[in-house]
Enzyme design. Structure first.
Site, PDB file in Angstrom:
ATOM      1  NE  ARG A 240     -11.695  -0.213  -3.492  1.00 26.26           N
ATOM      2  CZ  ARG A 240     -11.348  -1.558  -3.603  1.00 26.26           C
ATOM      3  NH1 ARG A 240     -10.482  -1.869  -2.673  1.00 26.26           N
ATOM      4  NH2 ARG A 240     -12.059  -2.112  -4.435  1.00 26.26           N
TER       5      ARG A 240
ATOM      6  CE  LYS B  15      -3.658  -0.488  -0.282  1.00 25.57           C
ATOM      7  NZ  LYS B  15      -4.110  -0.701  -1.995  1.00 25.57           N
ATOM      8  N   GLY B  16       2.019   0.979  -0.476  1.00 25.15           N
ATOM      9  CA  GLY B  16       2.769   2.438  -0.621  1.00 25.15           C
ATOM     10  C   GLY B  16       2.778   3.078  -2.168  1.00 25.15           C
TER      11      GLY B  16
ATOM     12  CG  HIS C 174      -7.300   6.146   3.635  1.00 20.51           C
ATOM     13  ND1 HIS C 174      -6.168   7.033   3.800  1.00 20.51           N
ATOM     14  CD2 HIS C 174      -6.964   5.387   2.493  1.00 20.51           C
ATOM     15  CE1 HIS C 174      -5.000   6.335   2.943  1.00 20.51           C
ATOM     16  NE2 HIS C 174      -5.775   5.559   2.188  1.00 20.51           N
TER      17      HIS C 174
END
Length: 315
Positions: free
Chosen positions: A280, A72-73, A282
């Site tokens: 998306r 997720k970086g 958060h």
């Protein structure tokens, strides 16, 4: 005289011992090293190891560059942007060769078979974000190629935690399975739950220490994932220089898509954006909890900055 000549011949042809990095106890080998030695012995023989050469002159080869993380970086965005360069051949899927035992035991021939066909002038790249936080991976990559060029893309650790949760949450929603709120993961007995896996993945300095046991810092280029989102071109320019690629990617290759809220790519007149799962929103988190999370990462971030000799604009 004969004995002297025999001794001289043996001395000349005695194999040289080359010290490796890191220093390894000569009296005992780790099981991982033994496995890797057998792996290389099994797959490096000409009869067993094939490059799968295509009639057009391209072939499948081991990657010279790996995007090792972080989860997720922004690894997918980085790979897609890097693929704009004509001298890059990228594996489409995450291979998970070095971190999944079922894949690793298949050997290097299996690994090569997962790679795209590329020409001699091209650099083959694969990306598996889980590599960065997997303890066994640095040694395994080092044993395969000590000269490997590694790409690591990082984001603000707190934001990465939220993004990590968001991905798992949507995966459950798509399968119509309930999933707890993020507060249930972040809070335990009224305190921050530091055992939450998403938090551990954001302790970058711990995982970086493991990689630096095997690779010098100048073999690991850190991409600022937050800057890549806001202004991708300067970050990609740095990657081109690190990989010693000719400057082929231009600012015109990127355009901001207002509908999606992030940059998309333009290649030879063709426009494409990342999958809808990217970018998306958060989950909404109470301010006090977000501050608690940022406070927790303050010292680990400081240690990471000292480790790599560089600072990032993180909370």
């Amino acid at each position: 005289m004969a004995a002297f000549l025999l001794g001289a011949v043996l001395l000349i042809f005695q194999p040289q011992i080359v010290p490796s990095r890191p220093a390894i106890n000569s009296n005992a080998e780790t099981s991982s090293q033994s496995i890797q030695r057998e792996l290389l012995k099994k797959t490096a023989q000409k009869n067993d190891f094939k490059e799968n050469i295509h009639s057009n002159g391209s072939c499948q080869q081991l990657p010279q560059t790996i995007i090792i993380g972080v989860r997720k970086g922004g690894t997918r965005a980085l790979l897609e942007m890097l693929s704009l360069h004509p001298d890059i051949a990228a594996a489409e899927s995450e291979v998970h060769f070095f971190d999944w035992e079922d894949h690793y035991k298949n050997g290097l021939q299996w690994y090569v078979n997962q790679m795209p066909f590329s020409y001699p002038h091209q650099i083959t790249v694969e990306k598996t974000p889980a590599y960065f936080t997997s303890p066994k991976v640095p040694e395994r990559v080092y044993n395969m190629n000590q000269s490997m060029r590694l790409l690591l893309i990082l984001r603000d650790p707190s934001e990465r935690v939220l993004s990590d949760y968001t991905q798992v949450f949507y995966n459950h929603m798509q399968k119509h399975k309930p999933y707890p709120s993020i507060e249930q993961f972040l809070i335990k007995n009224g305190e921050l739950n530091v055992d939450y896996k998403a938090i551990n993945r954001s302790l970058y300095y711990i995982h970086m220490q493991n990689w630096l046991k095997y690779f010098p810092l100048d073999h690991i280029h850190i991409v600022d994932g937050d800057k890549l989102i806001k202004d991708p071109f300067p970050e990609i320019e740095k990657v081109e220089r690190f990989l010693k690629l000719s400057p082929q990617i231009n600012a015109s290759n990127f355009y901001f898509n207002k509908t999606k809220g992030f940059y998309c790519l333009r290649d030879s007149g063709r426009e494409r954006c990342l999958h809808e799962s990217k970018g998306r929103a958060h989950p909404q988190v109470d301010t006090w909890l977000l501050e608690k999370l940022q406070e927790y990462f303050h010292e680990p971030n400081k240690k990471f900055f000292e480790l790599v000799g560089r600072t990032f604009d993180w909370h």
